[in-house]
Write a protein that holds these residues in place. Sequence first.
Motif, PDB file in Angstrom:
ATOM      1  N   ASP A  38       6.607  -2.915  -0.447  1.00  0.00           N
ATOM      2  CA  ASP A  38       5.536  -2.420   0.435  1.00  0.00           C
ATOM      3  C   ASP A  38       5.488  -0.903   0.498  1.00  0.00           C
ATOM      4  OD1 ASP A  38       7.831  -1.967   1.851  1.00  0.00           O
ATOM      5  OD2 ASP A  38       7.322  -3.272   3.541  1.00  0.00           O
ATOM      6  N   THR A  39       6.266  -0.243  -0.364  1.00  0.00           N
ATOM      7  CA  THR A  39       6.222   1.216  -0.420  1.00  0.00           C
ATOM      8  C   THR A  39       6.146   1.685  -1.874  1.00  0.00           C
ATOM      9  OG1 THR A  39       8.648   1.362  -0.439  1.00  0.00           O
ATOM     10  CG2 THR A  39       7.547   1.500   1.710  1.00  0.00           C
ATOM     11  N   LEU A  40       5.651   2.903  -2.040  1.00  0.00           N
ATOM     12  CA  LEU A  40       5.581   3.530  -3.358  1.00  0.00           C
ATOM     13  C   LEU A  40       6.468   4.770  -3.352  1.00  0.00           C
ATOM     14  CD1 LEU A  40       1.702   3.401  -3.942  1.00  0.00           C
ATOM     15  CD2 LEU A  40       3.416   1.914  -4.992  1.00  0.00           C
ATOM     16  N   HIS A  41       6.958   5.153  -4.519  1.00  0.00           N
ATOM     17  CA  HIS A  41       7.724   6.385  -4.619  1.00  0.00           C
ATOM     18  C   HIS A  41       7.203   7.198  -5.805  1.00  0.00           C
ATOM     19  CE1 HIS A  41       9.860   3.503  -7.248  1.00  0.00           C
ATOM     20  NE2 HIS A  41      10.166   4.551  -7.987  1.00  0.00           N
ATOM     21  N   TRP A  42       7.280   8.502  -5.678  1.00  0.00           N
ATOM     22  CA  TRP A  42       6.825   9.385  -6.740  1.00  0.00           C
ATOM     23  C   TRP A  42       7.906   9.514  -7.814  1.00  0.00           C
ATOM     24  CZ3 TRP A  42       1.932  10.631  -7.171  1.00  0.00           C
ATOM     25  CH2 TRP A  42       1.132  10.701  -6.029  1.00  0.00           C
TER      26      TRP A  42
END
Length: 213
Positions: free
Chosen positions: A25-29
């Motif tokens: 449920d999260t994105l990371h760069w």
Amino acid sequence: MLTAEMMLSGYARGIFPMAEGRNADTLHWVDPRFRGIFPLERFHVSRTLCRQILRADYEIRTDTAFREVVGACANRPETWINAELIQLYDELFKAGHAHSLEVWQKGALAGGVFGITLGRAYFGESMFSARTGGSKIALAYLVDRLVNAGFTLFDTQFLTPHLASMGAVEISRSDYRRRLGRALVGEADFAAPRTPQPSELVAGIRQRSTQTS
């Protein structure tokens, strides 16, 4: 919450978002130390792929099944494409910053690739094959389109053996950012070039590789 505008801003700075998995449920760069790219003039195809291309038992389309291509790319046991990214890609497609190139056989998707465009840079996201050679045929037509549309950078994010076999290379982060800076100056139109006949495609690839050998 990441927006399409923030995503484009990230690409312009040399970073891109990924999820840990389909259900994350999260994105990371991501900012790789080494970056995969396709030098457009060095793209080459094997004799086997040439024969598949020249067989001409397929149809090439662009942007007619964008969601389906993204879905097929995400439909794997392990994927970094989650629901949030799928929504963002859809927003970028509607804004004209995301495109798909599709290989159709007998009315069904046989393979395809999709990516993000900004200036004269094409950021390849993912590709898939539903039939043998589908993704490689898509890549061959994609590179031809990028060359003729005026793109100067084809970013593959990471280098894989599959991509390396067709001419992709790995460069440093600093080299990538220099190339990206140049590619962000000016515009390229993904939709402008016509799709070549199979024999024209193969001849063009061979001519470019001969000029740079």
